[in-house]
Design an enzyme around this catalytic site. Structure first.
Site, short mmCIF file in Angstrom:
data_model
loop_
_atom_site.label_atom_id
_atom_site.label_comp_id
_atom_site.label_asym_id
_atom_site.label_seq_id
_atom_site.Cartn_x
_atom_site.Cartn_y
_atom_site.Cartn_z
N CYS A 109 93.97 44.91 60.27
CA CYS A 109 92.72 45.11 59.53
C CYS A 109 92.68 44.22 58.28
CB CYS A 109 92.52 46.59 59.21
SG CYS A 109 90.81 46.96 58.78
N HIS A 212 92.78 48.79 64.49
CA HIS A 212 93.91 49.62 64.04
C HIS A 212 94.70 50.14 65.23
CE1 HIS A 212 93.32 50.07 59.67
NE2 HIS A 212 92.05 49.89 59.93
N GLU A 214 97.62 51.25 65.31
CA GLU A 214 98.44 52.42 64.96
C GLU A 214 97.66 53.72 65.10
OE1 GLU A 214 96.94 50.53 62.88
OE2 GLU A 214 96.11 51.78 61.27
#
Ligand code: MN
Length: 235
Positions: A109, A212, A214
């Site tokens: 990001c 993202h 994660e």
């Protein structure tokens, strides 16, 4: 046996509380991929950052607020968000130190944006007001769901890793890479043409993604492959 690769994470910074913070998701994903995540302090001394790089097997540039447009030679537009100069400085120095030491880097990001700016690229300061017809790249909660597709450029390391031409990703950004830095190459685009992933040829692993991974580590095989590839290069 102590042999997990140590991966340093750039901290989120809360200037109002003089505090560094870290969403659990980054650490969980790195641990899940077999790494030892280490949250770094907010430092801007070049020697300290070089030493940190020497202690780490890889660096993860995390998400966060907007990079100061002055760093890519632009005036700050009204729609540009919060700027934290110390973090901008830390990230630029840390990234350069990691490149000097040939350590793997994953930018997520804000991370892809910080990498691009550190290498001489520019950013869209605000997609909704600057890029006509752009998608809404700011998804509402829940953040562990994907939001838009990206097309993965054939022949790039991301295409080789995932073996797909399209990928569903999360999207929580109002800025994006505008002009790609000379040393970086694009490897994924959103349907509106916004650049969503880059890599640096000639390096073990210097990748940036605008989404993202994660946040969807548990549910997205592509995210697990991405973290696994990063951690593998850090071994
Ligand atoms: Mn997006």
């Amino acid at each position: 046996m102590l042999k997990k690769p140590v991966i340093g994470l750039v901290p989120m910074v809360n200037p109002e509380k003089s505090r560094c913070e870290m969403p659990w998701s980054y650490c969980n994903a790195l641990e899940g991929a077999g790494a030892l995540p280490m949250i770094l302090p907010l430092l801007t001394d070049p020697d300290s950052l070089r030493q940190i790089v020497s202690l780490c097997s890889g660096i993860l540039l995390t998400g966060g607020p907007d990079v100061d447009p002055a760093r890519y030679g632009e005036q700050t537009l009204p729609a540009c968000g919060t700027i934290i100069p110390q973090r901008d400085e830390m990230e630029a120095l840390l990234f350069r130190a990691a490149l000097e030491a040939d350590k793997p880097v994953l930018g997520i990001c804000r991370g892809i944006q910080a990498m691009n700016v550190a290498l001489g690229g520019t950013l869209w300061q605000d997609l909704p007001t600057q890029v006509e017809g752009s998608l809404n790249h700011t998804q509402p909660a829940p953040y562990d769901k994907t939001w838009h597709k990206v097309s993965v450029t054939p022949g790039t390391p991301l295409a080789d890793l995932l073996g797909v031409e399209e990928l569903e990703v999360t999207s929580r950004h109002h800025q994006a890479v505008k002009e790609v830095a000379p040393r970086l190459k694009a490897m994924a685009f959103a349907p509106d043409g916004v650049l969503e992933a880059v890599w640096m040829p000639g390096r073990r692993f210097v990748w940036g993604v605008q989404w993202h991974p994660e946040s969807v580590y548990q549910t997205s095989e592509a995210s697990r492959k991405l973290f696994a590839a990063f951690v593998e290069q850090c071994r």
